[in-house]
Design an enzyme around this catalytic site. Sequence first.
Site, mmCIF file in Angstrom:
data_model
loop_
_atom_site.group_PDB
_atom_site.id
_atom_site.type_symbol
_atom_site.label_atom_id
_atom_site.label_comp_id
_atom_site.label_asym_id
_atom_site.label_seq_id
_atom_site.Cartn_x
_atom_site.Cartn_y
_atom_site.Cartn_z
ATOM 1 N N TYR A 128 -8.207 15.552 -7.174
ATOM 2 C CA TYR A 128 -7.784 14.736 -8.180
ATOM 3 C C TYR A 128 -6.844 15.230 -9.363
ATOM 4 O O TYR A 128 -5.583 14.970 -9.631
ATOM 5 C CB TYR A 128 -8.828 13.605 -8.870
ATOM 6 C CG TYR A 128 -8.032 12.714 -9.860
ATOM 7 C CD1 TYR A 128 -7.375 11.822 -9.447
ATOM 8 C CD2 TYR A 128 -8.361 12.929 -11.172
ATOM 9 C CE1 TYR A 128 -6.720 10.688 -10.533
ATOM 10 C CE2 TYR A 128 -7.923 12.025 -12.195
ATOM 11 C CZ TYR A 128 -7.188 10.989 -11.950
ATOM 12 O OH TYR A 128 -6.582 10.178 -12.912
ATOM 13 N N VAL A 169 -10.119 6.206 -19.732
ATOM 14 C CA VAL A 169 -9.696 4.767 -20.009
ATOM 15 C C VAL A 169 -10.684 3.816 -19.428
ATOM 16 O O VAL A 169 -10.842 4.298 -18.302
ATOM 17 C CB VAL A 169 -8.103 4.307 -19.317
ATOM 18 C CG1 VAL A 169 -7.672 3.001 -20.028
ATOM 19 C CG2 VAL A 169 -7.228 5.399 -19.925
ATOM 20 N N ASP A 200 0.668 -1.210 -0.016
ATOM 21 C CA ASP A 200 0.043 -0.039 -0.015
ATOM 22 C C ASP A 200 1.004 1.086 -0.066
ATOM 23 O O ASP A 200 1.581 1.439 0.972
ATOM 24 C CB ASP A 200 -0.926 -0.006 1.159
ATOM 25 C CG ASP A 200 -1.867 1.039 1.339
ATOM 26 O OD1 ASP A 200 -1.660 2.072 0.685
ATOM 27 O OD2 ASP A 200 -2.918 1.167 1.783
ATOM 28 N N ASN A 211 2.209 3.793 -11.495
ATOM 29 C CA ASN A 211 0.942 3.549 -12.058
ATOM 30 C C ASN A 211 -0.037 3.940 -10.862
ATOM 31 O O ASN A 211 -1.263 4.212 -11.237
ATOM 32 C CB ASN A 211 0.867 2.487 -12.854
ATOM 33 C CG ASN A 211 -0.607 2.125 -13.108
ATOM 34 O OD1 ASN A 211 -1.207 2.909 -14.073
ATOM 35 N ND2 ASN A 211 -1.093 1.312 -12.465
ATOM 36 N N LYS A 224 -2.594 14.985 -10.259
ATOM 37 C CA LYS A 224 -2.081 14.583 -11.442
ATOM 38 C C LYS A 224 -1.277 15.738 -12.200
ATOM 39 O O LYS A 224 -0.105 15.783 -12.760
ATOM 40 C CB LYS A 224 -3.240 14.164 -12.412
ATOM 41 C CG LYS A 224 -3.856 13.053 -12.124
ATOM 42 C CD LYS A 224 -2.900 11.664 -12.296
ATOM 43 C CE LYS A 224 -3.277 10.460 -11.462
ATOM 44 N NZ LYS A 224 -2.294 9.375 -11.731
HETATM 45 P P1 NDP Z 1 -7.666 0.909 -11.769
HETATM 46 O O1 NDP Z 1 -8.595 1.280 -10.838
HETATM 47 O O2 NDP Z 1 -8.129 -0.200 -12.651
HETATM 48 O O3 NDP Z 1 -6.296 0.313 -11.176
HETATM 49 C C1 NDP Z 1 -5.544 1.455 -10.040
HETATM 50 C C2 NDP Z 1 -4.467 0.508 -9.691
HETATM 51 O O4 NDP Z 1 -3.915 1.325 -8.638
HETATM 52 C C3 NDP Z 1 -4.855 -0.691 -8.855
HETATM 53 O O5 NDP Z 1 -3.856 -1.910 -9.027
HETATM 54 C C4 NDP Z 1 -4.918 -0.363 -7.603
HETATM 55 O O6 NDP Z 1 -4.551 -1.814 -6.824
HETATM 56 C C5 NDP Z 1 -3.643 0.604 -7.621
HETATM 57 N N1 NDP Z 1 -3.647 1.186 -6.122
HETATM 58 C C6 NDP Z 1 -4.769 2.314 -5.654
HETATM 59 N N2 NDP Z 1 -4.347 2.606 -4.497
HETATM 60 C C7 NDP Z 1 -3.395 2.049 -4.287
HETATM 61 C C8 NDP Z 1 -2.303 2.039 -3.084
HETATM 62 N N3 NDP Z 1 -2.882 2.638 -1.790
HETATM 63 N N4 NDP Z 1 -1.251 1.396 -2.841
HETATM 64 C C9 NDP Z 1 -0.944 0.652 -3.943
HETATM 65 N N5 NDP Z 1 -1.696 0.364 -5.047
HETATM 66 C C10 NDP Z 1 -2.886 0.968 -5.205
HETATM 67 O O7 NDP Z 1 -7.554 2.310 -12.387
HETATM 68 P P2 NDP Z 1 -6.645 2.578 -13.804
HETATM 69 O O8 NDP Z 1 -5.930 1.706 -14.282
HETATM 70 O O9 NDP Z 1 -7.446 3.475 -14.660
HETATM 71 O O10 NDP Z 1 -5.337 3.499 -13.199
HETATM 72 C C11 NDP Z 1 -4.091 3.492 -13.102
HETATM 73 C C12 NDP Z 1 -3.727 4.928 -13.138
HETATM 74 O O11 NDP Z 1 -4.270 5.566 -14.294
HETATM 75 C C13 NDP Z 1 -4.018 5.906 -12.167
HETATM 76 O O12 NDP Z 1 -2.710 6.492 -11.592
HETATM 77 C C14 NDP Z 1 -4.852 6.778 -12.643
HETATM 78 O O13 NDP Z 1 -5.214 8.080 -11.939
HETATM 79 C C15 NDP Z 1 -4.357 6.838 -14.071
HETATM 80 N N6 NDP Z 1 -5.316 7.031 -15.138
HETATM 81 C C16 NDP Z 1 -6.473 6.507 -15.382
HETATM 82 C C17 NDP Z 1 -7.505 7.009 -16.278
HETATM 83 C C18 NDP Z 1 -8.706 6.496 -16.572
HETATM 84 O O14 NDP Z 1 -9.677 7.074 -17.143
HETATM 85 N N7 NDP Z 1 -8.857 5.133 -16.381
HETATM 86 C C19 NDP Z 1 -7.184 8.211 -16.913
HETATM 87 C C20 NDP Z 1 -5.861 8.741 -16.532
HETATM 88 C C21 NDP Z 1 -5.075 8.290 -15.831
HETATM 89 P P3 NDP Z 1 -5.132 -2.350 -5.348
HETATM 90 O O15 NDP Z 1 -6.382 -1.856 -5.458
HETATM 91 O O16 NDP Z 1 -4.733 -3.738 -5.583
HETATM 92 O O17 NDP Z 1 -4.113 -1.724 -4.536
HETATM 93 C C1 8X3 Z 2 -8.781 10.074 -15.432
HETATM 94 C C2 8X3 Z 2 -9.341 10.757 -16.454
HETATM 95 O O1 8X3 Z 2 -11.012 12.728 -17.074
HETATM 96 O O2 8X3 Z 2 -11.715 10.922 -15.662
HETATM 97 O O3 8X3 Z 2 -7.554 10.650 -14.944
HETATM 98 O O4 8X3 Z 2 -10.069 12.571 -14.755
HETATM 99 S S1 8X3 Z 2 -10.450 11.808 -15.942
#
Ligand code: NDP
Ligand code: 8X3
Length: 258
Positions: free
Chosen positions: A157, A190, A65, A91, A161
């Site tokens: 948020y 995404v 975590d 990530n 970022k």
């Molecule tokens: P998901 O929710 O599918 O994945 C998020 C990942 O982050 C999970 O594997 C989760 O693992 C991990 N995570 C969250 N909190 C913690 C923590 N405290 N410690 C360790 N791991 C953590 O979302 P995405 O794949 O979309 O997100 C990945 C990244 O991409 C993020 O940084 C997000 O902000 C960014 N992003 C996403 C977008 C979207 O539209 N989806 C667009 C732009 C950026 P677990 O729960 O097992 O800890």
């Molecule tokens: C994730 C994309 O537009 O939902 O970072 O903030 S948005």
Amino acid sequence: MINRLKGKTALVTGASSGIGKAIAYALAEAGVHLIITGRRIKLLEQIARDIEERFAVAVVEVQMDVRDRDDTLSKLEKLLKKYEIDILINNAGLALGLESIDEGDISKWEQMIDTNIKGLLYITKAVSAQMKNRNRGDIINMGSIAGEVAYPGGNVYCATKAAVHMLTEAMNSDFFGTNIRVGTIAPGAVDTEFSDVRFSGDKSKRDAVYEGYEPLSSQDIAEIAIFMLNAPKHVNIQHIRVMPTAQRNPFQLYRESK
Ligand code: NDP
Ligand code: 8X3
């Protein structure tokens, strides 16, 4: 295309779902050994064994975590004694809620800041110190369009970022004169668990985010990560913004009506 990645070792945070998971698979396919982390260890175990069965790479799963500074740093210390990390994918991250500042939930703000900024910093400090000693390494920080354009309710948020984007700039500056390359990927929408998390599992709110257009997939982002990491040594791709074709910015999202 030349494969410059085979035989390297990568640490991917947040590899239990979405973008991190897709990047882990894409790296494995390119022959990269993996350390995958996240809180949900059962998922990480399944992913690790599946990758090892499908690709000729070693995978180590570590429950982490990133908000827990002492635990994260002590686990990293042990990992860094054993492994030389060539690639760091920062990530792990999340958005929680969509309330305006005056109605915001402070504990949600703290969780976003602790994960998206402070967690990224703990990991980067430890891993980049080893990279600097070795004078090599690639870091990709997962940013967002939210770090460039604020939208209603995005507030904290978006700020986390924006901090990630600035940290990429700062890291590139700090690693001036070294072979360490740092880049941001800044995606628009995404389709991952991101919106399930943001809306605390409210399926109708989650589905509404991706309705009427084709959002980006995790695989789209993984392809971009591989492109960045596989670039020749003298090429440092510092920032890529990627949006669904239907989404030009947070305010212009073209949805086909049913
Ligand atoms: P998901 O929710 O599918 O994945 C998020 C990942 O982050 C999970 O594997 C989760 O693992 C991990 N995570 C969250 N909190 C913690 C923590 N405290 N410690 C360790 N791991 C953590 O979302 P995405 O794949 O979309 O997100 C990945 C990244 O991409 C993020 O940084 C997000 O902000 C960014 N992003 C996403 C977008 C979207 O539209 N989806 C667009 C732009 C950026 P677990 O729960 O097992 O800890
Ligand atoms: C994730 C994309 O537009 O939902 O970072 O903030 S948005």
